[in-house]
Scaffold this motif. Structure first.
Motif, PDB file in Angstrom:
ATOM      1  N   MET A  14     -28.672 -30.354  13.341  1.00  0.00           N
ATOM      2  CA  MET A  14     -27.604 -30.411  12.342  1.00  0.00           C
ATOM      3  C   MET A  14     -26.224 -30.490  13.001  1.00  0.00           C
ATOM      4  N   VAL A  15     -26.013 -29.705  14.055  1.00  0.00           N
ATOM      5  CA  VAL A  15     -24.667 -29.629  14.637  1.00  0.00           C
ATOM      6  C   VAL A  15     -24.354 -30.845  15.522  1.00  0.00           C
ATOM      7  N   GLY A  16     -25.303 -31.232  16.378  1.00  0.00           N
ATOM      8  CA  GLY A  16     -25.072 -32.394  17.249  1.00  0.00           C
ATOM      9  C   GLY A  16     -24.860 -33.662  16.426  1.00  0.00           C
ATOM     10  N   SER A  52     -30.940 -23.513   4.808  1.00  0.00           N
ATOM     11  CA  SER A  52     -29.646 -22.897   5.121  1.00  0.00           C
ATOM     12  C   SER A  52     -28.807 -22.786   3.862  1.00  0.00           C
ATOM     13  N   ALA A  53     -28.004 -21.725   3.830  1.00  0.00           N
ATOM     14  CA  ALA A  53     -27.000 -21.590   2.767  1.00  0.00           C
ATOM     15  C   ALA A  53     -25.723 -22.220   3.307  1.00  0.00           C
ATOM     16  N   LEU A  54     -25.399 -23.414   2.819  1.00  0.00           N
ATOM     17  CA  LEU A  54     -24.197 -24.111   3.306  1.00  0.00           C
ATOM     18  C   LEU A  54     -22.971 -23.628   2.547  1.00  0.00           C
ATOM     19  N   ALA A 163     -25.731 -29.655  22.417  1.00  0.00           N
ATOM     20  CA  ALA A 163     -25.995 -29.294  21.019  1.00  0.00           C
ATOM     21  C   ALA A 163     -27.498 -29.078  20.903  1.00  0.00           C
ATOM     22  N   ASP A 164     -28.069 -28.542  22.001  1.00  0.00           N
ATOM     23  CA  ASP A 164     -29.534 -28.464  22.095  1.00  0.00           C
ATOM     24  C   ASP A 164     -30.066 -27.061  21.807  1.00  0.00           C
ATOM     25  N   GLY A 165     -29.353 -26.298  20.963  1.00  0.00           N
ATOM     26  CA  GLY A 165     -29.910 -25.050  20.436  1.00  0.00           C
ATOM     27  C   GLY A 165     -29.740 -23.844  21.354  1.00  0.00           C
ATOM     28  N   SER A 168     -30.490 -23.752  25.067  1.00  0.00           N
ATOM     29  CA  SER A 168     -29.845 -24.934  25.665  1.00  0.00           C
ATOM     30  C   SER A 168     -30.123 -25.167  27.157  1.00  0.00           C
ATOM     31  N   ARG A 169     -30.782 -26.277  27.418  1.00  0.00           N
ATOM     32  CA  ARG A 169     -31.035 -26.653  28.813  1.00  0.00           C
ATOM     33  C   ARG A 169     -29.742 -27.143  29.467  1.00  0.00           C
ATOM     34  N   VAL A 170     -28.923 -27.835  28.667  1.00  0.00           N
ATOM     35  CA  VAL A 170     -27.657 -28.340  29.223  1.00  0.00           C
ATOM     36  C   VAL A 170     -26.790 -27.167  29.675  1.00  0.00           C
ATOM     37  N   GLN A 186     -36.905  -8.293  13.051  1.00  0.00           N
ATOM     38  CA  GLN A 186     -37.235  -9.719  12.993  1.00  0.00           C
ATOM     39  C   GLN A 186     -37.154 -10.153  11.545  1.00  0.00           C
ATOM     40  N   ALA A 187     -37.151 -11.471  11.337  1.00  0.00           N
ATOM     41  CA  ALA A 187     -37.064 -11.990   9.962  1.00  0.00           C
ATOM     42  C   ALA A 187     -38.354 -12.727   9.611  1.00  0.00           C
ATOM     43  N   LEU A 188     -38.959 -12.312   8.499  1.00  0.00           N
ATOM     44  CA  LEU A 188     -40.129 -13.007   7.977  1.00  0.00           C
ATOM     45  C   LEU A 188     -39.600 -13.927   6.885  1.00  0.00           C
ATOM     46  N   VAL A 286     -21.676 -26.666  21.632  1.00  0.00           N
ATOM     47  CA  VAL A 286     -21.443 -26.513  20.189  1.00  0.00           C
ATOM     48  C   VAL A 286     -22.686 -25.879  19.533  1.00  0.00           C
ATOM     49  N   GLY A 287     -22.480 -25.252  18.377  1.00  0.00           N
ATOM     50  CA  GLY A 287     -23.594 -24.723  17.584  1.00  0.00           C
ATOM     51  C   GLY A 287     -24.339 -23.618  18.316  1.00  0.00           C
ATOM     52  N   ASP A 288     -25.664 -23.565  18.088  1.00  0.00           N
ATOM     53  CA  ASP A 288     -26.454 -22.489  18.682  1.00  0.00           C
ATOM     54  C   ASP A 288     -26.436 -22.513  20.207  1.00  0.00           C
ATOM     55  N   ALA A 289     -26.125 -23.634  20.809  1.00  0.00           N
ATOM     56  CA  ALA A 289     -26.004 -23.671  22.274  1.00  0.00           C
ATOM     57  C   ALA A 289     -24.862 -22.759  22.725  1.00  0.00           C
ATOM     58  N   VAL A 301     -25.341 -21.975  10.972  1.00  0.00           N
ATOM     59  CA  VAL A 301     -25.053 -23.412  11.010  1.00  0.00           C
ATOM     60  C   VAL A 301     -23.655 -23.681  10.456  1.00  0.00           C
ATOM     61  N   ASN A 302     -23.191 -22.811   9.577  1.00  0.00           N
ATOM     62  CA  ASN A 302     -21.834 -23.014   9.046  1.00  0.00           C
ATOM     63  C   ASN A 302     -20.791 -22.938  10.165  1.00  0.00           C
ATOM     64  N   ILE A 303     -20.923 -21.953  11.045  1.00  0.00           N
ATOM     65  CA  ILE A 303     -19.928 -21.888  12.134  1.00  0.00           C
ATOM     66  C   ILE A 303     -20.196 -23.001  13.158  1.00  0.00           C
TER      67      ILE A 303
HETATM   68  C1  LIG Z   1     -34.247 -16.866   9.735  1.00  0.00           C
HETATM   69  C2  LIG Z   1     -33.007 -17.674   9.894  1.00  0.00           C
HETATM   70  C3  LIG Z   1     -32.266 -18.008   8.769  1.00  0.00           C
HETATM   71  C4  LIG Z   1     -31.072 -18.728   8.898  1.00  0.00           C
HETATM   72  N1  LIG Z   1     -30.353 -19.019   7.777  1.00  0.00           N
HETATM   73  C5  LIG Z   1     -29.159 -19.637   7.900  1.00  0.00           C
HETATM   74  C6  LIG Z   1     -28.349 -19.893   6.745  1.00  0.00           C
HETATM   75  O1  LIG Z   1     -28.699 -19.589   5.608  1.00  0.00           O
HETATM   76  N2  LIG Z   1     -27.132 -20.502   6.921  1.00  0.00           N
HETATM   77  C7  LIG Z   1     -26.684 -20.836   8.176  1.00  0.00           C
HETATM   78  O2  LIG Z   1     -25.548 -21.327   8.297  1.00  0.00           O
HETATM   79  N3  LIG Z   1     -27.458 -20.648   9.279  1.00  0.00           N
HETATM   80  C8  LIG Z   1     -28.665 -20.044   9.175  1.00  0.00           C
HETATM   81  N4  LIG Z   1     -29.427 -19.839  10.292  1.00  0.00           N
HETATM   82  C9  LIG Z   1     -28.966 -20.324  11.596  1.00  0.00           C
HETATM   83  C10 LIG Z   1     -29.196 -21.829  11.772  1.00  0.00           C
HETATM   84  O3  LIG Z   1     -30.554 -22.152  11.531  1.00  0.00           O
HETATM   85  C11 LIG Z   1     -28.803 -22.261  13.179  1.00  0.00           C
HETATM   86  O4  LIG Z   1     -27.512 -21.774  13.447  1.00  0.00           O
HETATM   87  C12 LIG Z   1     -28.807 -23.797  13.289  1.00  0.00           C
HETATM   88  O5  LIG Z   1     -30.124 -24.294  13.206  1.00  0.00           O
HETATM   89  C13 LIG Z   1     -28.179 -24.271  14.595  1.00  0.00           C
HETATM   90  O6  LIG Z   1     -28.135 -25.673  14.619  1.00  0.00           O
HETATM   91  P1  LIG Z   1     -27.993 -26.452  16.000  1.00  0.00           P
HETATM   92  O7  LIG Z   1     -27.966 -27.899  15.644  1.00  0.00           O
HETATM   93  O8  LIG Z   1     -26.870 -25.881  16.793  1.00  0.00           O
HETATM   94  O9  LIG Z   1     -29.289 -26.091  16.829  1.00  0.00           O
HETATM   95  P2  LIG Z   1     -30.809 -26.402  16.503  1.00  0.00           P
HETATM   96  O10 LIG Z   1     -31.063 -26.340  15.039  1.00  0.00           O
HETATM   97  O11 LIG Z   1     -31.608 -25.526  17.399  1.00  0.00           O
HETATM   98  O12 LIG Z   1     -30.971 -27.927  16.937  1.00  0.00           O
HETATM   99  C14 LIG Z   1     -31.044 -28.317  18.301  1.00  0.00           C
HETATM  100  C15 LIG Z   1     -31.592 -29.737  18.347  1.00  0.00           C
HETATM  101  O13 LIG Z   1     -31.608 -30.183  19.702  1.00  0.00           O
HETATM  102  C16 LIG Z   1     -32.832 -30.854  19.967  1.00  0.00           C
HETATM  103  N5  LIG Z   1     -33.074 -30.693  21.407  1.00  0.00           N
HETATM  104  C17 LIG Z   1     -33.263 -29.558  22.103  1.00  0.00           C
HETATM  105  N6  LIG Z   1     -33.414 -29.829  23.410  1.00  0.00           N
HETATM  106  C18 LIG Z   1     -33.306 -31.178  23.537  1.00  0.00           C
HETATM  107  C19 LIG Z   1     -33.386 -32.079  24.659  1.00  0.00           C
HETATM  108  N7  LIG Z   1     -33.592 -31.645  25.914  1.00  0.00           N
HETATM  109  N8  LIG Z   1     -33.250 -33.401  24.430  1.00  0.00           N
HETATM  110  C20 LIG Z   1     -33.031 -33.885  23.157  1.00  0.00           C
HETATM  111  N9  LIG Z   1     -32.967 -33.067  22.082  1.00  0.00           N
HETATM  112  C21 LIG Z   1     -33.085 -31.740  22.273  1.00  0.00           C
HETATM  113  C22 LIG Z   1     -33.861 -30.134  19.092  1.00  0.00           C
HETATM  114  O14 LIG Z   1     -34.976 -30.966  18.829  1.00  0.00           O
HETATM  115  C23 LIG Z   1     -33.034 -29.850  17.836  1.00  0.00           C
HETATM  116  O15 LIG Z   1     -33.104 -30.905  16.902  1.00  0.00           O
HETATM  117  C24 LIG Z   1     -30.628 -19.131  10.183  1.00  0.00           C
HETATM  118  C25 LIG Z   1     -31.383 -18.828  11.321  1.00  0.00           C
HETATM  119  C26 LIG Z   1     -32.552 -18.095  11.180  1.00  0.00           C
HETATM  120  C27 LIG Z   1     -33.342 -17.753  12.417  1.00  0.00           C
END
Ligand SMILES: Cc1cc2nc3c(=O)[nH]c(=O)nc-3n(C[C@H](O)[C@H](O)[C@H](O)COP(=O)(O)OP(=O)(O)OC[C@H]3O[C@@H](n4cnc5c(N)ncnc54)[C@H](O)[C@@H]3O)c2cc1C
Length: 407
Positions: A14-16, A52-54, A163-165, A168-170, A186-188, A286-289, A301-303
């Protein structure tokens, strides 16, 4: 043969993908590498477990880059009300109180990603490389980065974006460190069919074992989140679905109504993680990275989207002024816009977490006082609501609907 790009974004989640869209139709040549092709949408599919709640700010940003339509064309569940309660007090927030039609939107993560990737593919200056496998990254500060893909392609980037979560390997390759710890819960996440039709309220109830949350989905469906100790989550997840349904009915409040069926379940470890720096020469996170945050109030994801909007704004401004987009001085402007804001949000979530997962009498008293005040004092309540909607703080231009590229 080497292929040259101004920006290579590793991760088209979503973020990348949102960052790429922010740069769409601009002066920079961009590549997005995504390892996994998300499944195409079909209205008959069950809802995904990841939703996600946007916030309103996220919606404005997605609209500004032309991706919101791709979400409304698929499916989403707007909500107008939000209720927070515990044993001795509760408060309900309603968008009418601040003259907004909605407080936010529950959307499946895959549909947000699909809408953004579809939009990326429409821009002439963006190349989406998906699915792909990244074999190797050569990073040397002061030089362009080189990326080697499994199919033999070699990409050269002035700016490498992670932006790889969360794992992040980067980030690890370029040596940007993090501070992190696991929460004790933990979250179920449970996808259910409900007797009630589509609702316009999200709610969160706090009990001593942890929060329980309800997120409405289109139709007679909902996503429930049950925070609990790792042992309890393991036990619940191992149950046959009918038994989990019985446990839910016993533990969740009556306002949930009848759960007709538990359709799917998964769980997540909750980790707080923050990169000590978001940038260094030729690299940005950026994002979860850059940060993972307690999902208690659904802000991750909002931030992350605000990071994407801010980095896009800084890069376009630098390109317009003829500055190098790889320069630390340029990238630091992005870090200044976002790191402190994100730290504030993470801290607020931690205070909530401590306040609500605690039964020590003075803390209980404080939290009841807080809920009581929020219920009675309209300006405080409205400010809380505006924060949850992402309408407060230093918002990047795209999250305010202000374009960054002059056409
Ligand atoms: C239980 C739970 C509930 C949540 N609820 C919410 C919510 O309601 N609202 C909210 O704002 N956030 C919520 N979040 C947080 C949200 O899910 C994350 O913040 C969001 O997914 C981060 O997005 P991102 O794009 O940074 O990372 P990710 O979603 O982790 O995406 C990373 C992307 O990078 C790709 N990637 C990784 N490595 C490589 C590589 N080497 N080469 C190419 N591609 C690669 C992956 O395939 C993936 O598509 C929640 C999280 C959890 C755990």
């Amino acid at each position: 043969m080497k292929e040259f790009f101004d920006v290579v974004i590793v991760g088209g989640g979503m973020v990348g993908a949102a960052l790429a869209c922010a740069l769409g139709d601009g002066p920079l040549k961009v590549a997005v590498l995504e390892s996994t092709q998300p499944e195409t949408y079909d209205a008959s599919q069950p809802h995904d477990l990841r939703v996600s709640a946007l916030s309103i700010a996220s919606k404005t940003f997605l609209d500004s880059v032309g991706a919101w339509q791709g979400i409304t064309d698929r499916r989403l569940c707007p909500f107008r009300r939000m209720r927070v309660w515990e044993a001795e007090g509760d408060t309900e927030f309603c968008s009418d109180d601040i003259n907004y039609p909605e407080l936010g939107y529950i959307v499946e993560n895959r549909l947000i990603q699909l809408a953004l990737l579809e939009r990326c593919a429409a821009f002439g200056n963006i190349e989406l490389i998906c699915p792909t496998q990244l074999n190797k990254i050569n990073y040397n500060p002061g030089q362009d980065s080189e990326l080697y893909l499994a199919d033999g392609r070699e990409l050269v980037a002035k700016l490498l974006v992670a932006a790889d979560g969360g794992q992040s390997r980067v980030r690890q390759t370029v040596g940007l460190g993090v501070t992190s710890w696991d929460y004790q819960q933990q979250a179920l996440v449970i996808y259910v069919e409900t007797a009630y039709g589509q609702q316009d309220i999200t709610w969160q109830r706090f009990v001593p074992s942890g929060p329980q949350a309800f997120l409405p989905l289109p139709g007679h469906y909902a996503s429930l989140v049950w925070y609990n100790s790792p042992d309890a989550v393991r036990r619940l997840q191992a149950l046959p679905l009918e038994q989990l349904q019985a446990e839910l009915l016993a533990a969740f409040p009556d306002c949930l109504g009848e759960i007709r069926q538990v359709l799917a379940v998964t769980s997540f470890t909750l980790r707080r993680q923050h990169a000590q720096h978001y940038v260094k020469q030729g690299v940005a996170l950026v994002g979860d990275a850059a940060h993972t945050i307690n999902p208690l109030a659904g802000q991750g994801v909002n931030i992350g989207l605000l990071d994407a909007a801010a980095l896009g704004e800084v890069l376009i401004a630098a390109a317009d002024q003829g500055l190098s987009i790889a320069d630390t001085a340029v990238l630091k402007k992005y870090e200044a816009m976002r790191r402190h804001e994100n730290l504030k949000m993470m801290t607020v979530m931690d205070v909530f977490y401590q306040l609500f997962s605690n039964d020590v009498p003075p803390i209980k008293f404080l939290r009841n006082l807080g809920l009581g005040l929020a219920e009675r004092v309209s300006p405080a309540k409205n400010l809380l609501m505006r924060n949850a909607m992402g309408l407060e703080g230093n918002l990047p231009k795209l999250a305010r609907g202000v374009p960054i590229i002059q056409k």
